[in-house]
Design a protein around this motif. Structure first.
Motif, PDB file in Angstrom:
ATOM      1  N   GLU A 210       0.816  -1.217   0.000  1.00 50.44           N
ATOM      2  CA  GLU A 210       0.000   0.000   0.000  1.00 50.44           C
ATOM      3  C   GLU A 210       0.850   1.268   0.000  1.00 50.44           C
ATOM      4  O   GLU A 210       0.332   2.362   0.195  1.00 50.44           O
ATOM      5  N   THR A 261      -5.748   1.484  -4.487  1.00 50.08           N
ATOM      6  CA  THR A 261      -5.166   1.703  -3.164  1.00 50.08           C
ATOM      7  C   THR A 261      -3.918   0.856  -2.922  1.00 50.08           C
ATOM      8  O   THR A 261      -3.078   1.214  -2.088  1.00 50.08           O
ATOM      9  N   ALA A 262      -3.788  -0.276  -3.615  1.00 52.67           N
ATOM     10  CA  ALA A 262      -2.692  -1.195  -3.298  1.00 52.67           C
ATOM     11  C   ALA A 262      -2.360  -2.071  -4.493  1.00 52.67           C
ATOM     12  O   ALA A 262      -3.082  -2.091  -5.508  1.00 52.67           O
TER      13      ALA A 262
END
Length: 275
Positions: A210, A261-262
Motif C-alpha cells: 500500500e 489503493t494497493a
C-alpha cells in the motif's frame, strides 16, 4: 590456461558490477518501507529456533537476518555488497538483535561444509547470476537434516514483470547469467537442488503493498532507490526517448496491478531439508 584466466577475470568484473549496482540508491529504506513483512515470513517458514546457527545469504541490510536473531538464532548475515551493512547494524542494534555481518559471494560462500542449521535467503540469492553455483553452495554449507528456506519473486508476479519490462533497456547480460525470477519457479528450484534435499514444499503467496498512492509514485520511488532500476536508467541516460518510453512502460505496468489503493506482489516461498 588463458581461457581460465579470462573467465576468472570476467567473473570478478561481473561481481564488481553487481556489488556497485546494489550499492546504488537506498535499498535498505526500500526493504524497510515496502517489503518488511517478507523477512519474518521466511524466518517463520524456516522454523528458526533458539540456538540455531543460521546463514542469511544475500542478506542486504538484514530483512530476514534480524528477525532470525530475534527468534533466538545465532545469525550470520552475508552479502556481496557490504555497503548495505551499516544500516543493518544500526537496525539490529535498535532491535536488540545480535547479528554477525560478513561480505560473501553467494556463488563462493566462505564457510565450512555443513556449518549451518538453517540456510535462507529473502529475495537475495535469486540475483546471483549463476543459479546452480548458488544452489550448490547453499546445500554445501547446510548440515544434513538442516533447513533451507528461499523467498523469491515469481516471473509472473509484479516484480518479475518489472524486470521483464526493463530488460530491453538494460545492458546485455554476460554469457551464462540467468534471469533472477527463475528462482520463483518451483520446477527450476527443484532442478537446482535435485535429490540433495527432501521435504521440499513451494507455495505461491502475495505481498500486499500500500506504499504507493499512484503508479507514477511507484516508478519514481524505484528509480530513486532500487539499484537494478537505477542501473537500467543509467544505461539509457543519453537517449531521452528511451527514458520516456521506459517511464511510460513502468507506470503502465504498475497501473495494471493497481486497484486504486494497493498492489499484490507474488512470490514463491520454498522450504526443504538437506538430505
Amino acid at each position: 590456461m588463458k581461457d581460465t584466466i579470462d573467465a576468472v577475470e570476467a567473473d570478478r568484473e561481473l561481481k564488481t558490477r553487481h556489488r556497485a549496482m546494489w550499492a546504488l540508491g537506498d535499498y535498505p529504506s526500500l526493504a524497510g518501507e515496502v517489503i518488511p513483512d517478507l523477512g519474518p515470513a521466511l524466518v517463520a517458514a524456516c522454523e528458526v529456533r533458539s540456538g540455531d546457527h543460521v546463514l542469511d545469504v544475500a542478506a542486504g541490510s538484514g530483512n530476514a537476518a534480524i528477525p532470525a536473531a530475534l527468534a533466538g538464532g545465532h545469525v550470520v548475515a552475508s552479502d556481496l555488497t557490504p555497503e548495505l551493512f551499516d544500516v543493518g547494524r544500526r537496525e539490529a542494534a535498535a532491535a536488540g538483535a545480535a547479528v554477525e555481518w560478513q561480505q560473501a559471494d553467494a556463488e563462493a560462500l566462505p564457510f565450512d561444509d555443513e556449518e549451518f542449521d538453517v540456510v535462507m535467503s529473502c529475495v537475495g540469492v535469486m540475483f546471483a547470476p549463476h543459479h546452480q553455483q548458488s544452489a550448490d553452495e547453499i546445500v554445501r554449507v547446510c548440515r544434513p537434516g538442516g533447513r533451507i528456506g528461499l523467498l523469491s519473486w515469481t516471473p509472473e508476479g509484479f516484480i518479475g514483470q518489472m524486470f521483464a519490462t526493463m530488460k530491453p533497456y538494460a545492458p546485455a547480460p554476460p554469457p551464462g547469467a540467468q534471469p533472477p525470477p527463475l528462482w520463483g519457479r518451483e520446477e527450476h528450484v527443484r532442478e537446482l537442488f535435485g535429490d540433495r534435499v527432501t521435504d521440499l514444499t513451494a507455495t505461491r503467496q502475495t505481498l500486499h503493498v500500500e506504499k504507493f498512492p499512484t503508479p507514477e509514485e511507484f516508478r519514481d520511488y524505484f528509480k530513486e532507490r532500487y539499484g537494478p532500476t537505477i542501473a537500467v536508467y543509467r544505461n539509457i541516460a543519453g537517449d531521452p526517448e528511451r527514458v520516456a518510453a521506459l517511464d511510460g512502460e513502468l507506470a503502465d505496468l504498475a497501473r495494471r496491478h493497481f486497484d486504486g489503493t494497493a498492489m499484490e506482489w507474488e512470490y514463491l516461498l520454498v522450504t526443504a531439508r538437506k538430505r
